[in-house]
Design a protein around this motif. Structure first.
Motif, mmCIF file in Angstrom:
data_model
loop_
_atom_site.group_PDB
_atom_site.id
_atom_site.type_symbol
_atom_site.label_atom_id
_atom_site.label_comp_id
_atom_site.label_asym_id
_atom_site.label_seq_id
_atom_site.Cartn_x
_atom_site.Cartn_y
_atom_site.Cartn_z
ATOM 1 N N LEU A 24 56.222 36.374 27.881
ATOM 2 C CA LEU A 24 55.703 36.858 26.600
ATOM 3 C C LEU A 24 55.652 38.380 26.534
ATOM 4 C CD1 LEU A 24 52.715 34.416 26.001
ATOM 5 C CD2 LEU A 24 54.839 34.541 24.673
ATOM 6 N N GLY A 25 55.826 39.046 27.685
ATOM 7 C CA GLY A 25 55.779 40.505 27.709
ATOM 8 C C GLY A 25 54.379 41.068 27.863
ATOM 9 N N ILE A 26 53.467 40.289 28.419
ATOM 10 C CA ILE A 26 52.086 40.731 28.615
ATOM 11 C C ILE A 26 52.029 41.665 29.822
ATOM 12 C CG2 ILE A 26 49.740 39.943 29.149
ATOM 13 C CD1 ILE A 26 50.455 37.393 27.550
ATOM 14 N N ASP A 27 51.302 42.756 29.671
ATOM 15 C CA ASP A 27 51.260 43.780 30.717
ATOM 16 C C ASP A 27 50.602 43.278 32.004
ATOM 17 O OD1 ASP A 27 48.261 44.829 30.792
ATOM 18 O OD2 ASP A 27 48.801 44.506 28.691
ATOM 19 N N PHE A 28 50.925 43.961 33.109
ATOM 20 C CA PHE A 28 50.477 43.582 34.443
ATOM 21 C C PHE A 28 48.948 43.468 34.563
ATOM 22 C CE2 PHE A 28 49.181 44.739 38.767
ATOM 23 C CZ PHE A 28 49.829 43.765 39.495
ATOM 24 N N PRO A 29 48.152 44.480 34.151
ATOM 25 C CA PRO A 29 46.698 44.357 34.312
ATOM 26 C C PRO A 29 46.106 43.166 33.552
ATOM 27 C CG PRO A 29 47.289 46.636 33.818
ATOM 28 C CD PRO A 29 48.526 45.806 33.632
ATOM 29 N N THR A 30 46.587 42.915 32.339
ATOM 30 C CA THR A 30 46.079 41.788 31.550
ATOM 31 C C THR A 30 46.437 40.469 32.216
ATOM 32 O OG1 THR A 30 46.256 43.078 29.514
ATOM 33 C CG2 THR A 30 46.087 40.689 29.273
ATOM 34 N N ARG A 31 47.655 40.358 32.742
ATOM 35 C CA ARG A 31 48.070 39.129 33.439
ATOM 36 C C ARG A 31 47.179 38.859 34.647
ATOM 37 N NH1 ARG A 31 53.277 41.325 33.515
ATOM 38 N NH2 ARG A 31 53.277 41.200 35.795
ATOM 39 N N LYS A 32 46.886 39.906 35.418
ATOM 40 C CA LYS A 32 46.088 39.722 36.634
ATOM 41 C C LYS A 32 44.685 39.224 36.317
ATOM 42 C CE LYS A 32 49.356 40.535 39.297
ATOM 43 N NZ LYS A 32 50.053 39.358 39.775
ATOM 44 N N VAL A 33 44.089 39.751 35.264
ATOM 45 C CA VAL A 33 42.754 39.296 34.861
ATOM 46 C C VAL A 33 42.835 37.894 34.264
ATOM 47 C CG1 VAL A 33 40.825 39.716 33.286
ATOM 48 C CG2 VAL A 33 41.832 41.624 34.537
ATOM 49 N N ALA A 34 43.781 37.679 33.353
ATOM 50 C CA ALA A 34 43.869 36.408 32.629
ATOM 51 C C ALA A 34 44.105 35.221 33.558
ATOM 52 C CB ALA A 34 44.961 36.482 31.570
ATOM 53 N N LYS A 35 44.898 35.403 34.603
ATOM 54 C CA LYS A 35 45.193 34.256 35.471
ATOM 55 C C LYS A 35 43.987 33.825 36.312
ATOM 56 C CE LYS A 35 47.192 36.047 39.693
ATOM 57 N NZ LYS A 35 48.362 36.015 40.541
ATOM 58 N N LEU A 36 42.974 34.690 36.412
ATOM 59 C CA LEU A 36 41.761 34.337 37.157
ATOM 60 C C LEU A 36 40.737 33.571 36.309
ATOM 61 C CD1 LEU A 36 41.209 37.712 39.038
ATOM 62 C CD2 LEU A 36 42.209 35.593 39.950
ATOM 63 N N LEU A 37 40.923 33.584 35.008
ATOM 64 C CA LEU A 37 39.948 32.984 34.101
ATOM 65 C C LEU A 37 40.089 31.472 34.030
ATOM 66 C CD1 LEU A 37 40.224 35.536 31.171
ATOM 67 C CD2 LEU A 37 38.530 35.500 33.010
ATOM 68 N N MET A 38 38.967 30.816 33.843
ATOM 69 C CA MET A 38 38.933 29.377 33.602
ATOM 70 C C MET A 38 38.134 29.169 32.306
ATOM 71 S SD MET A 38 40.717 28.039 35.984
ATOM 72 C CE MET A 38 40.372 26.342 36.319
ATOM 73 N N PRO A 39 38.748 29.438 31.156
ATOM 74 C CA PRO A 39 38.015 29.429 29.899
ATOM 75 C C PRO A 39 37.569 28.038 29.467
ATOM 76 C CG PRO A 39 40.349 29.668 29.477
ATOM 77 C CD PRO A 39 40.161 29.726 30.969
ATOM 78 N N GLN A 40 36.619 28.040 28.555
ATOM 79 C CA GLN A 40 36.185 26.827 27.883
ATOM 80 C C GLN A 40 36.704 26.866 26.458
ATOM 81 O OE1 GLN A 40 31.941 26.381 27.987
ATOM 82 N NE2 GLN A 40 31.963 25.530 30.033
ATOM 83 N N LYS A 41 37.002 25.691 25.918
ATOM 84 C CA LYS A 41 37.389 25.555 24.519
ATOM 85 C C LYS A 41 36.278 24.772 23.829
ATOM 86 C CE LYS A 41 41.824 26.848 25.069
ATOM 87 N NZ LYS A 41 42.441 27.987 24.431
#
Length: 133
Positions: A24-41
């Motif tokens: 998707l072209g998401i930047d490196f810092p955002t990817r590193k944070v996002a992959k650690l998240l376990m969100p709720q819906k």
């Protein structure tokens, strides 16, 4: 009668998310944070009308739509994409969500007992599973 998705859903798995975000072209810092998240819906459903809120320690997000009607989706604060979406059909206990950006379609499927998203971008597929809590 459509399935009832009302409630809170916890992510239990998130397969190939970083490669999907790279496509998707998401930047490196955002990817590193996002992959650690376990969100709720949190899903609020009234027949064919949905409000879906995604809650995490990093950012929150919400989208509203009606099954069968195209809607605009702005992922500002997440990956800043502007998309067209359409949750087009009920069938077999699933709701099929097509997300379009730049002519591509990214299908996701929502089954009733768990919520499984299959996200596609280019040749990358991310599979996320949520359980109702």
């Amino acid at each position: 009668m459509p399935a009832d998705y009302n409630g809170t859903w916890k992510m239990i798995s998130n397969e190939n998310f970083e490669n999907y975000m790279m496509a998707l072209g998401i930047d490196f810092p955002t990817r590193k944070v996002a992959k650690l998240l376990m969100p709720q819906k949190i899903i609020q459903q009234d027949g064919d009308n949905f409000t879906v809120r995604t809650l995490s320690t990093f950012r929150n997000y919400h989208v509203e739509f009606k099954v069968g009607e195209e809607f605009d989706e702005d992922t500002k604060g997440l990956d800043n994409r502007k998309c067209k979406g359409n949750c087009s059909t009920w069938g077999g206990g699933r709701l099929v969500w097509l997300k379009k950006k730049c002519g591509s379609e990214n299908p996701g499927k929502w089954p009733h007992t768990s919520w499984k998203l299959e996200l596609h971008c280019e040749d990358q597929v991310c599979k996320q599973v949520f359980k109702k809590i």
